[in-house]
Each structure stands twice: as C-alpha cells, then as structure tokens.
Design an enzyme around this catalytic site. Structure first.
Site, short mmCIF file in Angstrom:
data_model
loop_
_atom_site.label_atom_id
_atom_site.label_comp_id
_atom_site.label_asym_id
_atom_site.label_seq_id
_atom_site.Cartn_x
_atom_site.Cartn_y
_atom_site.Cartn_z
N ASN A 156 39.33 57.41 68.03
CA ASN A 156 38.56 58.58 68.44
C ASN A 156 37.70 58.24 69.66
O ASN A 156 37.49 57.07 69.99
CB ASN A 156 37.62 59.01 67.30
N HIS B 247 37.08 67.63 68.37
CA HIS B 247 37.40 66.28 67.87
C HIS B 247 38.49 65.70 68.77
O HIS B 247 39.65 66.11 68.69
CB HIS B 247 37.88 66.40 66.41
N CYS C 220 45.23 58.18 63.83
CA CYS C 220 45.94 59.00 62.85
C CYS C 220 47.16 58.25 62.35
O CYS C 220 48.08 57.98 63.12
CB CYS C 220 46.37 60.33 63.47
#
Length: 323
Positions: free
Chosen positions: A253, A211, A244
C-alpha cells in the site's frame, strides 16, 4: 488560499491499514503482544482510524488468527476509530464481541476478482454483506464498504459500474462510508480525479476513502489527484507493507509516513505527529524479519541533516589557501 500545492491547513485524514492489510500478507506470524504494542503506538500518532485486524476464518488468514484478543486488549484513544475487516455474519459476531467500532465490509467491483477472492458472485456478496450490515446496526457499530478493483481488474481490465455498486450500499443499506480500492495498483491520476469527483458530487455527505497501492509508482500522484477532486480520507500502511494475495504482482500500500511527510511539506493538516509515526515504522524490520519499502526510513525527512565531514575545517582552510 488552499490549492492542491498549498494545503493552507486543509485537513486530510489518514487511516492506517498496515496492522490488517500489511500483517495479513506476512508469512511469519507476528506475536499477539507485538501487534497490540504496534496498534498502541499508532494510536498515539494522531491517526484518524486504525484497521486493527480481520475477523476472517483463521484457516484463511492465519496471520490474524488472534483478532479478538488484539481488538480487546488494545488501548483505545478518544477520537480514534478502531476498525476491522468483517467478511460474514460469523465474523460480525466475533467483531461485536471484541467491541469493534467500525465494520469494514469488502467485495470487488470486478466479478472475476470477487469470484477468485471471495468465491462468490457480486450479487451473492451483496446479499451476505447486507446481513452483516444489519448485525452491525443492531450492535451500534458503524459500517464502511470497501470496493476492491474499483480502478481496474488484473483479469478483466477496465471495470465499469463502480458507482452503481456504491449506490446500492449508500442508498439501499445506508452505510456511513465507502472506500474505493486500487487493489493492484492500476489507477492513474486522471481516472482517480474523475471517479472521486463523480462520487463526491453524488454523495457529498458520505465518507469517501481512497485506498491506493504503489505497484506502478503512482501512489502519491493518485493521492494528490484525489485531494484535488475533493477527497480528504486515505488508507495507508506503515512502512508501505501489504499487498493483495489474490492479485499477482501487487505490491504494498502507499506508505503512511511518506504520505504524511509529503502532505505536511505542502501545508496540509494531517493531525499526525510524524516523528512518532517514523519511530513506529522503524520497529517494523525487526518485527517482520525483513526490510520494508518505506523510503523515508532509508533517507530520513527532508531536513534530517547530516554532520559535516570530520576534516571539514581542514577542507575549508585548503580551499581558502587556494584563493
């Protein structure tokens, strides 16, 4: 022959997290029916897994307060795993009631980040998630554990003991998969390759997902480094949305359509219909009320050609006249 640069049909599984990791970072609430429509559109693209929502407290993440309704009302396609972030036993009960296929349990590999994010020590998180794992097993749901800050912590710097935590979840709790998360974009290819290879050598039968965030522009490079080291599963976010909230400076992302586009060009098999994915991403700016990071939406695919100038023939005639 498959090499890093020539995929030769090697299968790479892409797992969409934009509907959870992306939407939870949005200030405006996306209507429930729009969330459901987005998941349904993503289901038709060929994605291996969709992290639909999160069963955290609605007070903590109000953007996903409709998690149960979304999970219950989506159209489920055979072969697609519908996952959700499940933080505790109360969330587990909600996830079970909503027929969630897979529980994604999250803790940080960094003590400082875990305390800042989850208000618990790592030992306390492990104990709490052990209870969630037991509930998931009783309900017949699969379990994946995501280790945040596996490649570095914005407060501590380098993080050690990542594989030790993986061992506790894989060997003690028997989880199906582990996700190593580059929560704040601190990973770099050499580090990614080493950690991926070490995990694969130790637990070859465990599903490993990577990730990555594109905070420092290394997202695609890190994906390729992980593939070269044996990884075949990656989280990605439609449009490159997300971030985040507990990590200052963290950006979105890695972008799902950009990763699929790159891997398709290199000969990998993602199983994803890129035009359908791009179409879904194209609805995001209106849905969210702002532009998204995806460069593919702005520039188009490599061979999305442009029309010739309206006066092209006149230009040709003038050029030929000069010869």
């Amino acid at each position: 022959m498959s090499t890093l640069w020539q995929g030769a049909g090697r299968r790479i599984h892409l797992q969409e997290v934009g509907t959870r990791d992306g939407l939870q970072a949005e200030a405006a609430f996306v209507p429930t029916e729009d969330k459901i429509a987005l998941v349904n559109a993503l289901s038709r693209t060929g994605l291996a897994k969709i992290e639909v929502t999160s069963f955290v407290s609605p007070k903590a993440i109000p953007a996903l307060r409709d998690g149960e309704q979304v999970m219950r009302e989506i159209e489920r396609r055979p072969g697609v795993v519908y996952s959700a972030l499940v933080p505790n036993t109360r969330g587990a009960e909600r996830a079970i009631d909503a027929r969630t296929d897979e529980f994604n349990l999250v803790m940080s590999a960094s003590e400082s980040h875990n305390l800042s994010n989850l208000r618990m020590t790592r030992a306390q998180s492990f104990a709490a998630l052990s209870e969630v794992n037991a509930l998931a097993r009783q309900a017949g749901a699969a379990v994946n554990v995501s280790l945040s800050c596996a490649f570095g912590c914005p407060m501590e710097g380098e993080v050690t003991g990542v594989l030790d935590w993986c061992a506790r979840y894989v060997e003690e709790l028997g989880v199906r998969g582990v996700t190593l998360c580059d929560t704040t974009g601190m990973a770099f290819p050499t580090q990614v390759a080493a950690l991926t290879a070490a995990f694969r050598a130790r637990w070859p039968q465990t599903e490993l997902t990577l990730h990555f965030h594109n905070t420092r522009g290394l997202g695609l490079a890190n994906v390729l480094a992980a593939i070269d080291a044996g990884a075949d599963r990656f989280d990605a976010s439609l449009g490159g949305i997300g971030g985040c909230p507990y990590a200052p400076g963290a950006s979105g992302n890695v972008c799902t359509e950009e990763i699929v586009h790159a891997l398709d060009l290199m000969g990998y098999d993602t199983g994803i219909e890129l035009p359908l994915l791009i179409d879904a991403a194209g609805h995001l700016p209106v849905l969210l009320g702002h532009d998204v990071p995806s460069q593919l939406l702005k520039a188009g695919r490599r061979l999305d050609l442009h029309p010739l100038p309206a006066d092209f023939e006149a230009i040709r005639e003038r050029a030929m006249a000069r010869t």
